[in-house]
Design a protein around this motif. Sequence first.
Motif, PDB file in Angstrom:
ATOM      1  N   PHE A 243       0.860  -1.177   0.000  1.00  0.00           N
ATOM      2  CA  PHE A 243       0.000   0.000   0.000  1.00  0.00           C
ATOM      3  C   PHE A 243       0.897   1.228   0.000  1.00  0.00           C
ATOM      4  O   PHE A 243       1.721   1.407   0.877  1.00  0.00           O
ATOM      5  CB  PHE A 243      -0.912   0.018   1.226  1.00  0.00           C
ATOM      6  CG  PHE A 243      -1.819  -1.173   1.299  1.00  0.00           C
ATOM      7  CD1 PHE A 243      -3.004  -1.198   0.589  1.00  0.00           C
ATOM      8  CD2 PHE A 243      -1.461  -2.275   2.051  1.00  0.00           C
ATOM      9  CE1 PHE A 243      -3.834  -2.308   0.635  1.00  0.00           C
ATOM     10  CE2 PHE A 243      -2.294  -3.391   2.113  1.00  0.00           C
ATOM     11  CZ  PHE A 243      -3.479  -3.403   1.400  1.00  0.00           C
TER      12      PHE A 243
ATOM     13  N   VAL B 228      -2.779  -0.419   5.594  1.00  0.00           N
ATOM     14  CA  VAL B 228      -3.751   0.406   4.887  1.00  0.00           C
ATOM     15  C   VAL B 228      -4.569   1.136   5.941  1.00  0.00           C
ATOM     16  O   VAL B 228      -4.988   0.544   6.939  1.00  0.00           O
ATOM     17  CB  VAL B 228      -4.637  -0.432   3.927  1.00  0.00           C
ATOM     18  CG1 VAL B 228      -5.412  -1.489   4.662  1.00  0.00           C
ATOM     19  CG2 VAL B 228      -5.571   0.451   3.138  1.00  0.00           C
TER      20      VAL B 228
ATOM     21  N   LEU C 225      -1.833   5.460  -0.740  1.00  0.00           N
ATOM     22  CA  LEU C 225      -1.936   4.665  -1.963  1.00  0.00           C
ATOM     23  C   LEU C 225      -0.936   5.216  -2.966  1.00  0.00           C
ATOM     24  O   LEU C 225      -0.731   6.411  -3.059  1.00  0.00           O
ATOM     25  CB  LEU C 225      -3.345   4.713  -2.548  1.00  0.00           C
ATOM     26  CG  LEU C 225      -4.414   3.952  -1.765  1.00  0.00           C
ATOM     27  CD1 LEU C 225      -5.764   4.110  -2.435  1.00  0.00           C
ATOM     28  CD2 LEU C 225      -4.084   2.496  -1.647  1.00  0.00           C
TER      29      LEU C 225
ATOM     30  N   ASP D  97      -4.057  -0.335  -4.583  1.00  0.00           N
ATOM     31  CA  ASP D  97      -3.052  -1.217  -4.020  1.00  0.00           C
ATOM     32  C   ASP D  97      -3.778  -2.353  -3.316  1.00  0.00           C
ATOM     33  O   ASP D  97      -4.962  -2.278  -3.069  1.00  0.00           O
ATOM     34  CB  ASP D  97      -2.175  -0.455  -3.031  1.00  0.00           C
ATOM     35  CG  ASP D  97      -1.350   0.623  -3.707  1.00  0.00           C
ATOM     36  OD1 ASP D  97      -1.024   0.439  -4.881  1.00  0.00           O
ATOM     37  OD2 ASP D  97      -1.042   1.621  -3.053  1.00  0.00           O
ATOM     38  N   GLY D  98      -3.038  -3.386  -2.964  1.00  0.00           N
ATOM     39  CA  GLY D  98      -3.751  -4.470  -2.326  1.00  0.00           C
ATOM     40  C   GLY D  98      -2.900  -5.604  -1.821  1.00  0.00           C
ATOM     41  O   GLY D  98      -1.689  -5.487  -1.665  1.00  0.00           O
TER      42      GLY D  98
ATOM     43  N   THR E 276      -7.859  -5.637  -3.975  1.00  0.00           N
ATOM     44  CA  THR E 276      -7.379  -4.270  -4.156  1.00  0.00           C
ATOM     45  C   THR E 276      -8.355  -3.293  -3.519  1.00  0.00           C
ATOM     46  O   THR E 276      -9.546  -3.574  -3.391  1.00  0.00           O
ATOM     47  CB  THR E 276      -7.209  -3.920  -5.649  1.00  0.00           C
ATOM     48  OG1 THR E 276      -8.445  -4.137  -6.316  1.00  0.00           O
ATOM     49  CG2 THR E 276      -6.133  -4.763  -6.291  1.00  0.00           C
TER      50      THR E 276
END
Length: 159
Positions: free
Chosen positions: A105, A113, A124, A130-131, A145
């Motif tokens: 992230f 996150v 981000l 992002d993920g 994500t």
Amino acid sequence: MQRCKGFTLIELLMAIVILIIIAAIGWVNLHAYTLNRNLRSAARDIASDFSLCKQRAVSENNTYQIVFNKAESSYAIQTVTGVPPAVTKLLSSFGSDISIISADFGAASSQTVTFNTRGTVTPLGNPAGDGVVLQNSRNSKATITVNTMGRTNVTFDIK
């Protein structure tokens, strides 16, 4: 001369061998299905925790974080203030073969996150989101994500 009706020993053995082969094929397919189902369940659980954090951040006016630990294949849901205490979830509860491949992230590839009080996500680095990437022992992958607005998306690469 009258002929006896019935099956010979060879015919019975052949039928049993055929049934064993069919059962073995079924067992392999069932095992593969179970591993992939566990991966899907874990990915959907993480996605629902993303949504839950977003909702709680807005409703409680508090900043929530999800911190991923790749080494232990776990993640913790917590507030920035530490009240209430963090809740840790292990992916092994979905199956011992599920692991976190990556949790990136932001530009610095943070494993955290953060959901702000407006429901937005920081930091981000990727505009598409992002993920987290999960993988099982069959090399099937699930990618969860999240974008800046806190929307989550789950995609699967099942093998």
